[in-house]
Design a protein around this motif. Sequence first.
Motif, PDB file in Angstrom:
ATOM      1  N   ASP A 154       0.852  -1.190   0.000  1.00  0.00           N
ATOM      2  CA  ASP A 154       0.000   0.000   0.000  1.00  0.00           C
ATOM      3  C   ASP A 154       0.886   1.237   0.000  1.00  0.00           C
ATOM      4  OD1 ASP A 154      -2.346   1.413  -0.046  1.00  0.00           O
ATOM      5  OD2 ASP A 154      -2.574   1.475   2.122  1.00  0.00           O
ATOM      6  N   GLU A 155       0.275   2.384  -0.311  1.00  0.00           N
ATOM      7  CA  GLU A 155       0.949   3.677  -0.169  1.00  0.00           C
ATOM      8  C   GLU A 155       0.400   4.387   1.064  1.00  0.00           C
ATOM      9  OE1 GLU A 155       0.824   2.379  -4.324  1.00  0.00           O
ATOM     10  OE2 GLU A 155      -0.850   3.104  -3.098  1.00  0.00           O
ATOM     11  N   SER A 156       1.193   5.281   1.611  1.00  0.00           N
ATOM     12  CA  SER A 156       0.751   6.071   2.757  1.00  0.00           C
ATOM     13  C   SER A 156       1.431   7.431   2.722  1.00  0.00           C
ATOM     14  CB  SER A 156       1.074   5.352   4.072  1.00  0.00           C
ATOM     15  OG  SER A 156       0.556   6.073   5.170  1.00  0.00           O
ATOM     16  N   ARG A 157       0.718   8.451   3.195  1.00  0.00           N
ATOM     17  CA  ARG A 157       1.251   9.817   3.222  1.00  0.00           C
ATOM     18  C   ARG A 157       1.535  10.232   4.667  1.00  0.00           C
ATOM     19  NH1 ARG A 157       1.731  13.894  -0.212  1.00  0.00           N
ATOM     20  NH2 ARG A 157       0.564  12.731  -1.814  1.00  0.00           N
ATOM     21  N   TYR A 158       2.668  10.891   4.856  1.00  0.00           N
ATOM     22  CA  TYR A 158       3.067  11.367   6.181  1.00  0.00           C
ATOM     23  C   TYR A 158       3.369  12.865   6.112  1.00  0.00           C
ATOM     24  CZ  TYR A 158       3.478   6.482   7.468  1.00  0.00           C
ATOM     25  OH  TYR A 158       3.205   5.161   7.714  1.00  0.00           O
ATOM     26  N   TRP A 196       5.709   4.010  -0.322  1.00  0.00           N
ATOM     27  CA  TRP A 196       5.132   2.696  -0.658  1.00  0.00           C
ATOM     28  C   TRP A 196       5.931   1.625   0.045  1.00  0.00           C
ATOM     29  CZ3 TRP A 196       7.365  -1.659  -2.597  1.00  0.00           C
ATOM     30  CH2 TRP A 196       6.512  -2.688  -3.027  1.00  0.00           C
ATOM     31  N   GLU A 279      -2.018  -1.471   6.857  1.00  0.00           N
ATOM     32  CA  GLU A 279      -2.583  -0.209   7.336  1.00  0.00           C
ATOM     33  C   GLU A 279      -2.278  -0.010   8.820  1.00  0.00           C
ATOM     34  OE1 GLU A 279      -3.952   2.170   5.725  1.00  0.00           O
ATOM     35  OE2 GLU A 279      -4.466   1.323   3.770  1.00  0.00           O
ATOM     36  N   TRP A 282       1.233   1.168   9.050  1.00  0.00           N
ATOM     37  CA  TRP A 282       1.338   2.603   8.741  1.00  0.00           C
ATOM     38  C   TRP A 282       0.956   3.444   9.960  1.00  0.00           C
ATOM     39  CZ3 TRP A 282       4.357   2.483   5.061  1.00  0.00           C
ATOM     40  CH2 TRP A 282       4.140   1.939   3.806  1.00  0.00           C
ATOM     41  N   ASP A 283      -0.121   3.057  10.640  1.00  0.00           N
ATOM     42  CA  ASP A 283      -0.550   3.808  11.824  1.00  0.00           C
ATOM     43  C   ASP A 283       0.521   3.788  12.907  1.00  0.00           C
ATOM     44  OD1 ASP A 283      -2.932   4.382  10.601  1.00  0.00           O
ATOM     45  OD2 ASP A 283      -4.048   2.770  11.584  1.00  0.00           O
ATOM     46  N   GLU A 286       3.228   6.193  11.996  1.00  0.00           N
ATOM     47  CA  GLU A 286       2.823   7.585  12.216  1.00  0.00           C
ATOM     48  C   GLU A 286       2.923   7.965  13.686  1.00  0.00           C
ATOM     49  OE1 GLU A 286      -0.692  10.657  10.853  1.00  0.00           O
ATOM     50  OE2 GLU A 286      -1.110   8.501  10.904  1.00  0.00           O
TER      51      GLU A 286
END
Length: 342
Positions: A154-158, A196, A279, A282-283, A286
């Motif tokens: 997946d992709e993720s934005r920070y 990614w 996901e 990713w959390d 963050e």
Amino acid sequence: MVGRQKLSLLDRGRAIGWFQDGVGVREIARRLLVSPSVITRLRQRFQATGLVQDRPRPGRRKKTTAREDRFITRQAQTVRSSTANRIRRQLRAATNTNVSTQTVRNRLHAAQYHARRPSKRPKLTLVHKRARRVWSRLHILWTRQQWAVVLFTDESRYSLEHNDGRVRVWRRQGEGYNDDCIQQVTAHGGGSIMVWGGISAHHRTPLYLIQGRLNAQRYRDEILRRFAVPTLQQIGAHSVYMDDNATPHRARLVNAFLQQAGVVRMDWPSCSPDLNPIENFWDALERRVHDNHPPPQNLQQLWGFLQAEWQAAPQANLRRLVESMRHRCTECLANRGGSTHY
């Protein structure tokens, strides 16, 4: 002078024992550091009732009846976002009973309802829920070995700055614009980066920084060819590739490349980030970024910190996320295709 004091049940029992042994009221009061009147009343209560516990007190009479309490609870159940003031007005219109908003809150608290920030999930239509049920039903019997060879990506934005809307400050009236009572923010969150990555039970891809807009050709050349396919080869001959239904992921040139490379691709239901274990990773990343002191000051530092945390995460944590897939399928089916807690 010793003031009046409420005695514990243990001290009350000791006082009665001393009284039965012939010890005087003043001596008992001196030993327990209370006034003699406390011991006198305790002795009178014991002689009259044989008990040392306080008599039950009815307390203040409730403003609402049991039926009105149920009405308050039903209003909160019907519209979960109802405010206490709105429910108060509805109660007054329906029963002509006027209570305070605090009374409404007290009745809801007694029924185990508490105001909480709602969880955010993608909007699911009936079509989405049906697809999620079908997918979960097809995969609920998968074993750990089958899930272990799936590469979840997946992709993720920070962003450099983060605000969850729950920051509070203690201040007095007139101090709202003091320097220490305001939260300074930067336009657009101070900048952000898109990354990614992919995880499996025993492997992970390198974390890749996506610069600019990601289209299908870049997805094929920069991500699939460089990172996804080599990692799938490390996983083994039975590896499975998972990505979501974003437009660049499902382009014809991407499909052709994966077919030519012999990659088995998992069908994925739309609007289902809660079913993707990456996901949760990713959390966690963050939280690590924003709990770090001092936090990253620019995008270069943010990228370096993400890389370091990505590599440092124990593989056992990733394995546990992957092994939660059967529970995700079970919960999705139990919720009739609705959102899970993941």
